[in-house]
Design an enzyme around this catalytic site. Structure first.
Site, PDB file in Angstrom:
ATOM      1  N   GLU A 442       0.984  -1.265   0.107  1.00 55.80           N
ATOM      2  CA  GLU A 442      -0.076   0.113  -0.057  1.00 55.80           C
ATOM      3  C   GLU A 442       0.854   1.270  -0.032  1.00 55.80           C
ATOM      4  OE1 GLU A 442      -2.975   0.133  -0.668  1.00 55.80           O
ATOM      5  OE2 GLU A 442      -3.160  -1.876  -0.805  1.00 55.80           O
TER       6      GLU A 442
HETATM    7  C1  LIG Z   1       2.803  -9.746   0.423  1.00 55.77           C
HETATM    8  C2  LIG Z   1       2.203  -8.651  -0.512  1.00 55.77           C
HETATM    9  C3  LIG Z   1       1.107  -8.269  -0.765  1.00 55.77           C
HETATM   10  C4  LIG Z   1       0.765  -7.428  -1.869  1.00 55.77           C
HETATM   11  N1  LIG Z   1      -0.603  -7.380  -2.030  1.00 55.77           N
HETATM   12  C5  LIG Z   1      -0.904  -6.438  -3.173  1.00 55.77           C
HETATM   13  C6  LIG Z   1      -2.199  -6.408  -3.717  1.00 55.77           C
HETATM   14  O1  LIG Z   1      -3.227  -7.025  -3.223  1.00 55.77           O
HETATM   15  N2  LIG Z   1      -2.468  -5.834  -4.828  1.00 55.77           N
HETATM   16  C7  LIG Z   1      -1.225  -5.025  -5.562  1.00 55.77           C
HETATM   17  O2  LIG Z   1      -1.665  -4.521  -6.305  1.00 55.77           O
HETATM   18  N3  LIG Z   1      -0.278  -5.046  -4.958  1.00 55.77           N
HETATM   19  C8  LIG Z   1       0.161  -5.730  -3.838  1.00 55.77           C
HETATM   20  N4  LIG Z   1       1.489  -5.910  -3.405  1.00 55.77           N
HETATM   21  C9  LIG Z   1       2.395  -5.056  -4.097  1.00 55.77           C
HETATM   22  C10 LIG Z   1       3.035  -3.928  -3.143  1.00 55.77           C
HETATM   23  O3  LIG Z   1       2.087  -3.045  -3.051  1.00 55.77           O
HETATM   24  C11 LIG Z   1       4.363  -3.501  -3.643  1.00 55.77           C
HETATM   25  O4  LIG Z   1       5.120  -4.590  -3.442  1.00 55.77           O
HETATM   26  C12 LIG Z   1       4.723  -2.260  -3.305  1.00 55.77           C
HETATM   27  O5  LIG Z   1       3.965  -1.011  -3.685  1.00 55.77           O
HETATM   28  C13 LIG Z   1       6.096  -1.915  -3.659  1.00 55.77           C
HETATM   29  O6  LIG Z   1       6.427  -2.100  -5.070  1.00 55.77           O
HETATM   30  P1  LIG Z   1       7.573  -2.991  -5.502  1.00 55.77           P
HETATM   31  O7  LIG Z   1       7.556  -4.412  -4.722  1.00 55.77           O
HETATM   32  O8  LIG Z   1       7.506  -3.107  -7.124  1.00 55.77           O
HETATM   33  O9  LIG Z   1       8.925  -2.281  -5.092  1.00 55.77           O
HETATM   34  P2  LIG Z   1       9.610  -1.141  -5.697  1.00 55.77           P
HETATM   35  O10 LIG Z   1       8.628  -0.085  -6.362  1.00 55.77           O
HETATM   36  O11 LIG Z   1      10.598  -1.599  -6.882  1.00 55.77           O
HETATM   37  O12 LIG Z   1      10.446  -0.546  -4.653  1.00 55.77           O
HETATM   38  C14 LIG Z   1      11.620  -0.725  -4.230  1.00 55.77           C
HETATM   39  C15 LIG Z   1      12.305   0.107  -3.259  1.00 55.77           C
HETATM   40  O13 LIG Z   1      12.193   1.283  -3.960  1.00 55.77           O
HETATM   41  C16 LIG Z   1      12.046   2.422  -3.302  1.00 55.77           C
HETATM   42  N5  LIG Z   1      11.287   3.476  -4.292  1.00 55.77           N
HETATM   43  C17 LIG Z   1      10.518   3.163  -5.545  1.00 55.77           C
HETATM   44  N6  LIG Z   1      10.392   4.111  -5.881  1.00 55.77           N
HETATM   45  C18 LIG Z   1      11.010   5.108  -5.278  1.00 55.77           C
HETATM   46  C19 LIG Z   1      10.803   6.566  -5.651  1.00 55.77           C
HETATM   47  N7  LIG Z   1      10.048   7.181  -6.630  1.00 55.77           N
HETATM   48  N8  LIG Z   1      11.333   7.431  -4.574  1.00 55.77           N
HETATM   49  C20 LIG Z   1      11.937   6.764  -3.607  1.00 55.77           C
HETATM   50  N9  LIG Z   1      11.991   5.640  -3.401  1.00 55.77           N
HETATM   51  C21 LIG Z   1      11.341   4.873  -4.209  1.00 55.77           C
HETATM   52  C22 LIG Z   1      10.718   1.736  -2.411  1.00 55.77           C
HETATM   53  O14 LIG Z   1      10.487   2.824  -1.418  1.00 55.77           O
HETATM   54  C23 LIG Z   1      11.411   0.654  -1.919  1.00 55.77           C
HETATM   55  O15 LIG Z   1      12.148   0.807  -0.762  1.00 55.77           O
HETATM   56  C24 LIG Z   1       1.639  -6.707  -2.402  1.00 55.77           C
HETATM   57  C25 LIG Z   1       3.094  -6.965  -1.955  1.00 55.77           C
HETATM   58  C26 LIG Z   1       3.393  -7.990  -1.155  1.00 55.77           C
HETATM   59  C27 LIG Z   1       4.922  -8.177  -0.734  1.00 55.77           C
END
Ligand SMILES: Cc1cc2nc3c(=O)[nH]c(=O)nc-3n(C[C@H](O)[C@H](O)[C@H](O)COP(=O)(O)OP(=O)(O)OC[C@H]3O[C@@H](n4cnc5c(N)ncnc54)[C@H](O)[C@@H]3O)c2cc1C
Length: 601
Positions: A442
């Protein structure tokens, strides 16, 4: 060892003393309720938690869902547990009567949910996501969508998901590529891959209603070209029976460090002809609608962070009262009996820190729940607008502070148990693993901090920021009436000055100089603001406790209120002073992290 799941006395304090929820029954929407009906729902949730979820909490963790290429298998005990929630009406507790709901105030539903979260980790997540999905459709969907999808979700026949994340698009949703093509009949053909979709496949309901973000062919790039669709696992005939498979294929399950009761799925939409999707609202407005669900989910995430913190705190207090080990430094006699570890000041430090984090966080999320109600049901237009402004502003803090500090609380719970905290015979390591997701999903902590600084603070001439500060000043004035709180109200006044000076400097830096540098320490700003908010809510709790102590309550209550005041003192002496350091980093635009070159790692 079994411990109380939640502290009943504290929940009663939060609900009826701190937030005066009983006054809600004066609102038309809640006229059928009273304190007794509120308590009945909470007690029902507690009974379901103890009967169905607590006995399987460990099994849900050790027996992750499996997928054999055709179907998902969950432990058989989960289905009756989820059905018990649905049958009790708790899963749709806040919904309208016409939609199978109980028209219960959200703050009461949140308190009820704490028992289920503490007993079953994220098992409750299936219901919560379904509820939030249905709430979005009620707010933004057509009558036809509500009839076809919301009603069966409210009755428990169908469940819902939120399908946003893609392999190449997580924090940055503007880059998502799932495709939507309009058909002649007005529906859309959806194709693409989503990952991490919670509850994306399972055998707990007849059908699964995915709310999918996708880009209609030819739509603008970025967030302005995103639309929202209902894409069911199975199509539904006009008479409500299930129709054809809708090409929503489970590509696989993710295996996680925590939250294992809930399936985390990789979904492939429309590999052949395209999955049929029904547009919600207008084209290209999808992200705006999705924020309805995301904002609600953000409060749920904060509530989960706070609840797991309370559960770990409760467990470690019970443990510390019963675990004999060592003697006090003042006792030199090896023949004297060992003391229970709660007698060691350092163990009390860890317990007090947990109490300060957990009950501070719980008060914040319940405040958020109340605001989400006030913005709809408060009796005047002005009060509704005020609640809306406050909630909109505070959402990144409500989501993040309890997630971050709730996890820290669980870390301390493990430490209180020593080696016993590290093994799975006690649930504190599970609470930690479950909670560790909360700062990630989220919107990560980093993303929330950017949202706070770039959108929420400047929004509407800083209306949310100013409204929040006014609320804090009101409590500072109230607290001055209690001699035991004057030092704390003065400290909070100083903290507000620090916050204001820091905000001025950061906002100026964001406009005047290098914005990347100005935002480099945004997480420290969120932490600073979060600490001020929690200090405020502790002072509010202190006012209630001090007033109650004036009335000379019986011993158990006197102990309870004194415990509140000691946790307040802990937060003000051990935690709040940290903001001076963070403010300094922000006010000097410290460039340590910004200057670190990739090649130097
Ligand atoms: C168990 C689980 C349940 C989930 N459930 C859902 C769901 O039901 N529906 C759904 O749609 N998604 C879901 N998600 C996805 C979740 O919302 C994302 O994992 C999360 O938003 C982060 O995206 P990412 O994993 O691609 O990480 P990334 O976006 O790759 O981020 C990796 C790191 O980089 C940092 N970062 C990225 N962009 C920036 C920026 N612009 N500025 C500064 N820092 C940045 C982040 O803060 C983080 O520390 C779930 C994830 C998990 C692990």
């Amino acid at each position: 060892m079994t411990a109380t799941l939640m502290n009943e006395r504290d929940l009663e304090f939060m609900l009826y003393e701190l937030f005066d929820s009983e006054a809600l029954i004066k609102r038309n929407r809640y006229q059928d309720h009273d304190r007794q009906t509120f308590n009945e729902v909470i007690n029902t949730a507690k009974a379901i938690a103890e009967k169905y979820f607590l006995p399987i909490r460990q099994k849900l963790d050790t027996h992750q869902p499996t997928f054999d290429g055709k179907k998902v298998t969950l432990i058989p005990e989960l289905k009756p547990a989820i059905e018990a929630i649905i049958d009790s009406g708790i899963s749709s507790a806040t919904a309208d009567y016409e939609l199978n709901g109980m028209q219960l105030p959200p703050i009461v539903a949140s308190v009820a949910s704490t028992y289920l979260t503490a007993a079953g980790g994220v098992g409750l997540g299936y219901n919560m996501l379904t509820n939030a999905n249905a709430n979005l459709l009620e707010a933004h969907g057509s009558e036809a969508l509500i009839e076809k999808w919301v009603k069966p979700m409210r009755s428990g026949r169908f469940m819902g998901t939120m399908a946003m994340t893609e392999p190449g698009s997580g924090s940055g949703l503007g880059d998502l590529i799932t495709k939507a093509v309009k058909s002649d009949d007005g529906t859309y053909r959806i194709s693409g891959n989503k990952i991490y979709i919670s509850g994306g496949d399972h055998n707990l309901s007849e059908n699964i209603v995915h709310l999918v973000l996708a880009r209609i062919q030819g739509a603008p790039k970025g967030v302005k070209g995103i639309s929202l669709f209902v894409v069911p696992k199975f199509l539904v005939n006009d008479d409500g029976t299930l129709g054809a498979d809708n090409e929503v294929a489970l590509a696989g399950l993710f295996h996680k460090m925590g939250g294992r009761a809930q399936t985390s799925t990789a979904l492939s939409f429309g590999e052949k002809k395209g999955s049929i999707g029904y547009l919600v609202g207008e084209e290209n407005q999808g992200l705006k609608y999705m924020f309805h669900m995301m904002n609600e989910a953000r409060i749920m995430v904060g509530t989960s962070g706070a609840t797991l913190a309370v559960a770990g705190y409760q467990y470690s207090v019970d443990y510390a009262k019963n675990r004999p080990q060592g003697r006090l430094p003042s006792c030199k006699d090896p023949l004297s009996p060992m003391v229970n570890i709660i007698e060691h000041a350092d163990v009390r430090r860890m317990l007090l820190a947990q109490k300060a984090y957990a009950e501070g966080a719980l008060s914040l999320v319940l405040y958020g729940s109340q605001l989400s109600d006030d913005e709809k049901t408060a009796t005047t237009e002005e009060a509704r607008a005020h609640a809306h402004v406050l909630l909109n502003f505070l959402t990144p803090i409500i989501k993040t502070w309890p997630s971050e500090y709730g996890t820290k609380a669980n870390d301390l719970a493990i430490q209180v148990l020593g080696g016993h905290g590290y093994i799975n015979e006690h649930p504190v390591e599970l609470f930690y693993r479950d909670n560790r997701l909360n700062p990630i999903h989220e919107g990560t902590t980093g993303i929330q901090s950017l949202d706070l600084l770039t959108r929420k603070v400047p929004m509407n001439k800083m209306a949310g920021y100013s409204a929040t500060l006014s609320e804090i000043y009101k409590t500072i004035e109230q607290a001055k009436q209690y001699s035991n709180l004057t030092a704390f109200s003065a400290q909070l006044s100083d903290a507000l000055e620090t916050l204001k000076q820091t905000t001025d400097v950061v906002l100026t830096a964001m406009q005047a100089t290098n914005i990347d540098l100005a935002l480099a320490n945004s997480v420290k700003y969120l932490e600073l603001f979060g600490h001020v908010i929690i200090a405020w809510l502790w002072l509010k709790q202190g006012v209630v406790a001090s007033e109650a102590l004036r009335k000379q309550p019986h011993q158990a209550d006197e102990d309870f209120y004194n415990g509140k005041l000691q946790a307040l003192q802990y937060f003000y002496r051990f935690e709040l002073p940290e903001i001076a350091l963070w403010s300094n980093i922000l006010r000097t635009s410290d460039s340590t992290t910004y200057d670190m070159k990739v090649a130097w790692f």
